[in-house]
Design an enzyme around this catalytic site. Structure first.
Site, PDB file in Angstrom:
ATOM      1  N   HIS A 106      11.217 -23.307  16.931  1.00  0.00           N
ATOM      2  CA  HIS A 106      11.205 -23.742  17.447  1.00  0.00           C
ATOM      3  C   HIS A 106      10.350 -25.253  17.256  1.00  0.00           C
ATOM      4  CE1 HIS A 106      11.599 -25.546  22.185  1.00  0.00           C
ATOM      5  NE2 HIS A 106      10.859 -25.968  21.894  1.00  0.00           N
ATOM      6  N   GLU A 165       8.069 -18.232  18.712  1.00  0.00           N
ATOM      7  CA  GLU A 165       9.020 -18.760  18.646  1.00  0.00           C
ATOM      8  C   GLU A 165       8.731 -19.558  17.430  1.00  0.00           C
ATOM      9  OE1 GLU A 165      11.202 -20.660  21.127  1.00  0.00           O
ATOM     10  OE2 GLU A 165      11.575 -18.702  22.514  1.00  0.00           O
TER      11      GLU A 165
HETATM   12 ZN   LIG Z   1      13.729 -23.393  21.421  1.00  0.00          ZN
END
Ligand SMILES: [Zn+2]
Length: 338
Positions: free
Chosen positions: A252, A249
Site C-alpha cells: 500500500h 501492508e
Molecule cells: Zn491499500
C-alpha cells in the site's frame, strides 16, 4: 681496593652530573627557542596593547537596523476556502479522520497506459482509477523498476474506491471473518483509497494473468527503499502498527509529494506523526526547513483553519512557488519551494 672503588663511584657520579647538566641546558635552550618562535609568530597576528585601547576608545558604529537577509521570505495573505482543509496531498485519513470527498480528478490507469504506450505494469481492468496527480509519479516509479530489473509483472490491484465500493469490501470482510469489526479493511469513509491518493500493488503471472501476492521482498524491496523519490510513502510499515492501527501492508503506497515523502522517510515518520510534528511549526513560530538529496530546499509551516468562517487567511510567500494542502484535521500546511 676500597679507595679505588670510592673514586670510581665518584667518577661515575661526576659523569652522571655532567650528563644531567647537559640535558638541562638542552631543555632550557629548546624551551627558550620555542618561546622565541611563539613570540615572533604572535607578534605578526596580535594587535598591540595600544591598538586595543584605541579600538575601545573609538568603537565602530553599529548599524541600528537589522541587515536585510536576501533569503528571507516576504509573505502576503491568501484567502482559502476553510472547507479545503479536507483536500490536498497531506490529508490524514485514518479511523479517527474521515475522508469527505466527491470531486476527485480521476483517470483510468489502463487508459493512461495506452495513451502513454506503457507496458511496464497493468491494472485489473479499465475501471480502476487513480487521482490524475498520482498517475505520473506512480508510472515513473514502476518504469524505473522495470528498467532496473526487467520485471513487468506489477498489477495495480487497489486504487481509488468509491465509498460504496469500500462499504461492499468492508461488509464482505465482516461476513468472512464473522467479526463485528475489521482490522484488514477500513470502515467506509475512512479508507485512504477513497481519496485516490493510495494504491495497492499485486503481481500477476504473465502467462495466465493469475494474481500473485506482493510482499515487497527480493528485487521488489526496491520500491520500499525508493518510493520516496517519487513522492510516495509505505503508509503501514511493520514497526508502526501501534500508530497506524493497520497491519503491515508493503503493497500500500500513499502519495504525499516529494518534499514530504523525503522528510517522512528520512525521519521514519508516518502520517499521524508527521501531521503532529507540523503543528509544532506554525506560521508565527519556527518553520520546518530542510533540503532533499537533489538539493531542493523547502520551508514548511502550519496554519490553523478558521472553522467559524467560510474562509481562512493563509500567509503565503511572495514570488516563490508554494503548495497549500489541508491536513483533514484542523488546518493547512504550506510548503514553500525555495
Ligand atoms: Zn491499500
Amino acid at each position: 681496593m676500597a679507595r679505588k672503588r670510592v673514586s670510581k663511584e665518584k667518577s661515575i657520579r661526576r659523569t652522571k652530573l655532567f650528563t644531567e647538566l647537559i640535558i638541562c641546558a638542552a631543555i632550557i635552550g629548546a624551551g627558550a627557542y620555542t618561546v622565541k618562535i611563539a613570540a615572533d609568530r604572535s607578534s605578526t597576528v596580535q594587535k598591540s596593547h595600544f591598538y586595543e585601547k584605541e579600538e575601545i576608545k573609538n568603537p565602530i558604529e553599529q548599524p541600528t537596523t537589522e541587515p536585510v537577509d536576501p533569503n528571507k521570505i516576504i509573505f502576503e495573505t491568501s484567502m482559502v476556502n476553510t472547507k479545503d482543509k479536507f483536500r490536498g496531498d497531506l490529508i490524514l485519513v485514518n479511523e479517527d479522520h474521515q475522508y469527505f470527498g466527491g470531486d476527485e480528478k480521476l483517470v483510468s490507469i489502463l487508459e493512461k497506459n495506452d495513451e502513454t504506450g506503457r507496458s511496464s505494469f497493468t491494472s485489473v481492468n479499465y475501471d480502476y482509477t487513480i487521482l490524475e496527480v498520482v498517475y505520473e509519479p506512480m508510472a515513473d516509479m514502476i518504469d524505473a523498476f522495470y528498467e532496473k530489473y526487467g520485471i513487468n509483472d506489477i498489477m495495480i490491484f487497489g486504487s481509488f474506491r468509491s465509498t460504496e465500493f469500500q462499504k461492499q469490501l468492508y461488509e464482505a470482510d465482516l461476513a468472512q471473518t464473522g467479526s463485528e469489526d475489521s482490522t484488514r479493511v477500513a470502515k467506509p469513509g475512512y479508507s485512504e483509497h477513497e481519496s485516490g491518493y493510495a494504491f495497492d500493488f499485486s503481481r500477476y503471472d504473465p502467462s495466465n494473468g493469475a494474481p500473485i501476492d506482493y510482499d515487497g521482498t527480493g528485487d521488489y524491496a526496491w520500491f520500499t527503499d525508493n518510493c520516496y523519490k517519487y513522492g510516495f510513502i509505505i503508509r503501514y510499515p511493520e514497526h508502526k502498527v501501534d500508530i497506524t492501527k493497520i497491519q503491515y501492508e508493503p503493497w500500500h503506497f500513499r502519495y504525499v509529494g516529494l518534499a514530504h515523502a523525503y522528510y517522512m522517510t528520512k525521519n521514519d515518520l508516518r502520517m499521524e506523526e508527521y501531521i503532529d510534528l507540523l503543528k509544532k511549526h506554525p506560521y508565527d513560530g519556527e518553520h520546518l526547513e530542510f533540503s532533499d538529496d537533489s538539493g531542493n530546499s523547502y520551508e514548511i509551516y502550519f496554519v490553523a483553519s478558521d472553522d467559524g468562517a467560510e474562509t481562512t487567511s493563509v500567509p503565503v510567500p511572495t514570488g516563490l512557488d508554494y503548495d497549500i494542502s489541508g491536513n483533514n484535521v484542523d488546518g493547512f500546511i504550506v510548503t514553500v519551494h525555495k
